[in-house]
Design a protein around this motif. Sequence first.
Motif, PDB file in Angstrom:
ATOM      1  N   MET A   1      45.017  33.159  31.435  1.00  0.00           N
ATOM      2  CA  MET A   1      45.776  34.034  32.306  1.00  0.00           C
ATOM      3  C   MET A   1      46.339  33.182  33.451  1.00  0.00           C
ATOM      4  SD  MET A   1      44.620  37.601  34.168  1.00  0.00           S
ATOM      5  CE  MET A   1      44.222  38.342  32.609  1.00  0.00           C
ATOM      6  N   PRO A   2      47.606  33.348  33.787  1.00  0.00           N
ATOM      7  CA  PRO A   2      48.189  32.562  34.876  1.00  0.00           C
ATOM      8  C   PRO A   2      47.574  32.930  36.228  1.00  0.00           C
ATOM      9  CG  PRO A   2      49.892  33.831  33.720  1.00  0.00           C
ATOM     10  CD  PRO A   2      48.582  34.204  33.138  1.00  0.00           C
ATOM     11  N   ARG A   3      47.524  31.940  37.104  1.00  0.00           N
ATOM     12  CA  ARG A   3      47.043  32.144  38.466  1.00  0.00           C
ATOM     13  C   ARG A   3      48.242  32.063  39.407  1.00  0.00           C
ATOM     14  NH1 ARG A   3      41.706  31.132  41.267  1.00  0.00           N
ATOM     15  NH2 ARG A   3      41.109  31.585  39.141  1.00  0.00           N
ATOM     16  N   PHE A   4      48.375  33.065  40.266  1.00  0.00           N
ATOM     17  CA  PHE A   4      49.474  33.131  41.225  1.00  0.00           C
ATOM     18  C   PHE A   4      48.919  32.949  42.628  1.00  0.00           C
ATOM     19  CE2 PHE A   4      50.875  35.325  37.479  1.00  0.00           C
ATOM     20  CZ  PHE A   4      52.211  34.973  37.353  1.00  0.00           C
ATOM     21  N   PHE A   5      49.680  32.260  43.470  1.00  0.00           N
ATOM     22  CA  PHE A   5      49.281  31.978  44.849  1.00  0.00           C
ATOM     23  C   PHE A   5      50.258  32.673  45.791  1.00  0.00           C
ATOM     24  CE2 PHE A   5      46.005  28.863  44.090  1.00  0.00           C
ATOM     25  CZ  PHE A   5      46.254  28.516  42.779  1.00  0.00           C
ATOM     26  N   PHE A   6      49.707  33.344  46.780  1.00  0.00           N
ATOM     27  CA  PHE A   6      50.514  34.108  47.731  1.00  0.00           C
ATOM     28  C   PHE A   6      50.353  33.504  49.120  1.00  0.00           C
ATOM     29  CE2 PHE A   6      49.409  36.838  44.197  1.00  0.00           C
ATOM     30  CZ  PHE A   6      50.638  37.366  43.845  1.00  0.00           C
ATOM     31  N   ASP A   7      51.051  32.400  49.369  1.00  0.00           N
ATOM     32  CA  ASP A   7      51.056  31.752  50.669  1.00  0.00           C
ATOM     33  C   ASP A   7      51.996  32.533  51.595  1.00  0.00           C
ATOM     34  OD1 ASP A   7      51.380  28.497  49.102  1.00  0.00           O
ATOM     35  OD2 ASP A   7      49.614  29.752  49.346  1.00  0.00           O
ATOM     36  N   PHE A   8      51.759  32.451  52.898  1.00  0.00           N
ATOM     37  CA  PHE A   8      52.736  33.003  53.815  1.00  0.00           C
ATOM     38  C   PHE A   8      52.812  32.150  55.066  1.00  0.00           C
ATOM     39  CE2 PHE A   8      48.936  35.326  55.145  1.00  0.00           C
ATOM     40  CZ  PHE A   8      49.051  35.397  56.520  1.00  0.00           C
ATOM     41  N   VAL A  18      44.518  29.555  49.037  1.00  0.00           N
ATOM     42  CA  VAL A  18      43.852  28.446  48.353  1.00  0.00           C
ATOM     43  C   VAL A  18      43.132  28.871  47.083  1.00  0.00           C
ATOM     44  CG1 VAL A  18      43.627  27.040  50.431  1.00  0.00           C
ATOM     45  CG2 VAL A  18      41.820  28.646  49.831  1.00  0.00           C
ATOM     46  N   GLU A  19      42.885  30.163  46.927  1.00  0.00           N
ATOM     47  CA  GLU A  19      42.172  30.649  45.742  1.00  0.00           C
ATOM     48  C   GLU A  19      43.114  31.127  44.642  1.00  0.00           C
ATOM     49  OE1 GLU A  19      39.204  33.521  46.702  1.00  0.00           O
ATOM     50  OE2 GLU A  19      38.455  32.330  48.368  1.00  0.00           O
ATOM     51  N   GLY A  20      44.191  31.797  45.018  1.00  0.00           N
ATOM     52  CA  GLY A  20      45.077  32.370  44.025  1.00  0.00           C
ATOM     53  C   GLY A  20      44.480  33.618  43.392  1.00  0.00           C
ATOM     54  N   THR A  21      45.273  34.265  42.563  1.00  0.00           N
ATOM     55  CA  THR A  21      44.863  35.496  41.890  1.00  0.00           C
ATOM     56  C   THR A  21      45.280  35.420  40.433  1.00  0.00           C
ATOM     57  OG1 THR A  21      45.209  36.730  43.946  1.00  0.00           O
ATOM     58  CG2 THR A  21      45.089  38.022  41.921  1.00  0.00           C
ATOM     59  N   ASP A  22      44.347  35.659  39.533  1.00  0.00           N
ATOM     60  CA  ASP A  22      44.671  35.697  38.109  1.00  0.00           C
ATOM     61  C   ASP A  22      45.341  37.028  37.797  1.00  0.00           C
ATOM     62  OD1 ASP A  22      43.540  33.208  37.540  1.00  0.00           O
ATOM     63  OD2 ASP A  22      41.554  34.086  37.256  1.00  0.00           O
ATOM     64  N   LEU A  23      46.536  36.945  37.246  1.00  0.00           N
ATOM     65  CA  LEU A  23      47.298  38.138  36.879  1.00  0.00           C
ATOM     66  C   LEU A  23      47.929  37.910  35.512  1.00  0.00           C
ATOM     67  CD1 LEU A  23      48.941  38.661  40.355  1.00  0.00           C
ATOM     68  CD2 LEU A  23      47.239  40.161  39.337  1.00  0.00           C
ATOM     69  N   ASP A  25      50.919  38.546  34.232  1.00  0.00           N
ATOM     70  CA  ASP A  25      52.304  38.108  34.080  1.00  0.00           C
ATOM     71  C   ASP A  25      53.041  38.176  35.416  1.00  0.00           C
ATOM     72  OD1 ASP A  25      52.926  40.852  34.484  1.00  0.00           O
ATOM     73  OD2 ASP A  25      52.992  41.219  32.332  1.00  0.00           O
ATOM     74  N   LEU A  26      54.297  37.751  35.392  1.00  0.00           N
ATOM     75  CA  LEU A  26      55.111  37.714  36.605  1.00  0.00           C
ATOM     76  C   LEU A  26      55.311  39.113  37.185  1.00  0.00           C
ATOM     77  CD1 LEU A  26      56.712  36.051  38.619  1.00  0.00           C
ATOM     78  CD2 LEU A  26      58.678  36.208  37.058  1.00  0.00           C
ATOM     79  N   GLU A  27      55.477  40.103  36.356  1.00  0.00           N
ATOM     80  CA  GLU A  27      55.671  41.477  36.851  1.00  0.00           C
ATOM     81  C   GLU A  27      54.441  41.942  37.639  1.00  0.00           C
ATOM     82  OE1 GLU A  27      57.576  44.660  38.035  1.00  0.00           O
ATOM     83  OE2 GLU A  27      58.523  43.083  36.867  1.00  0.00           O
ATOM     84  N   ALA A  28      53.256  41.649  37.146  1.00  0.00           N
ATOM     85  CA  ALA A  28      52.026  42.000  37.868  1.00  0.00           C
ATOM     86  C   ALA A  28      51.951  41.231  39.185  1.00  0.00           C
ATOM     87  CB  ALA A  28      50.807  41.716  37.009  1.00  0.00           C
ATOM     88  N   ALA A  29      52.401  39.977  39.188  1.00  0.00           N
ATOM     89  CA  ALA A  29      52.409  39.180  40.418  1.00  0.00           C
ATOM     90  C   ALA A  29      53.366  39.775  41.449  1.00  0.00           C
ATOM     91  CB  ALA A  29      52.789  37.742  40.106  1.00  0.00           C
ATOM     92  N   LYS A  30      54.516  40.241  40.995  1.00  0.00           N
ATOM     93  CA  LYS A  30      55.472  40.886  41.912  1.00  0.00           C
ATOM     94  C   LYS A  30      54.861  42.136  42.525  1.00  0.00           C
ATOM     95  CE  LYS A  30      59.671  39.289  39.591  1.00  0.00           C
ATOM     96  NZ  LYS A  30      60.857  39.712  38.838  1.00  0.00           N
ATOM     97  N   GLN A  31      54.188  42.920  41.724  1.00  0.00           N
ATOM     98  CA  GLN A  31      53.550  44.138  42.235  1.00  0.00           C
ATOM     99  C   GLN A  31      52.456  43.789  43.242  1.00  0.00           C
ATOM    100  OE1 GLN A  31      52.297  46.402  38.825  1.00  0.00           O
ATOM    101  NE2 GLN A  31      54.389  46.703  38.116  1.00  0.00           N
ATOM    102  N   GLU A  32      51.686  42.754  42.958  1.00  0.00           N
ATOM    103  CA  GLU A  32      50.636  42.321  43.881  1.00  0.00           C
ATOM    104  C   GLU A  32      51.236  41.795  45.181  1.00  0.00           C
ATOM    105  OE1 GLU A  32      46.946  41.390  45.573  1.00  0.00           O
ATOM    106  OE2 GLU A  32      47.542  42.793  44.013  1.00  0.00           O
ATOM    107  N   ALA A  33      52.352  41.073  45.084  1.00  0.00           N
ATOM    108  CA  ALA A  33      53.010  40.555  46.281  1.00  0.00           C
ATOM    109  C   ALA A  33      53.481  41.699  47.181  1.00  0.00           C
ATOM    110  CB  ALA A  33      54.188  39.665  45.887  1.00  0.00           C
ATOM    111  N   VAL A  34      54.038  42.739  46.597  1.00  0.00           N
ATOM    112  CA  VAL A  34      54.479  43.897  47.378  1.00  0.00           C
ATOM    113  C   VAL A  34      53.282  44.563  48.036  1.00  0.00           C
ATOM    114  CG1 VAL A  34      55.494  46.197  47.235  1.00  0.00           C
ATOM    115  CG2 VAL A  34      56.574  44.284  46.053  1.00  0.00           C
TER     116      VAL A  34
END
Length: 60
Positions: A1-8, A18-23, A25-34
């Motif tokens: 599963m890809p790991r996405f990082f949400f830096d700000f 520094v930990e990232g979130t396993d999601l 796909d990209l669509e799930a990452a977009k929803q998590e970012a929102v």
Amino acid sequence: MPRFFFDFTDTGQVVPDVEGTDLPDLEAAKQEAVRALVEITTDKLPDGPYREFVKGTRRE
């Protein structure tokens, strides 16, 4: 599963995820970012006249 990082960045200070979130796909990452953006803007950012939000990239 890809790991996405949400830096700000806030007023020039970078706050890396520094930990990232396993999601799945990209669509799930977009929803998590929102979801995270709503939480950050309502609870964590200090009051101020200027905020800039930028799109990040996926790291593996």
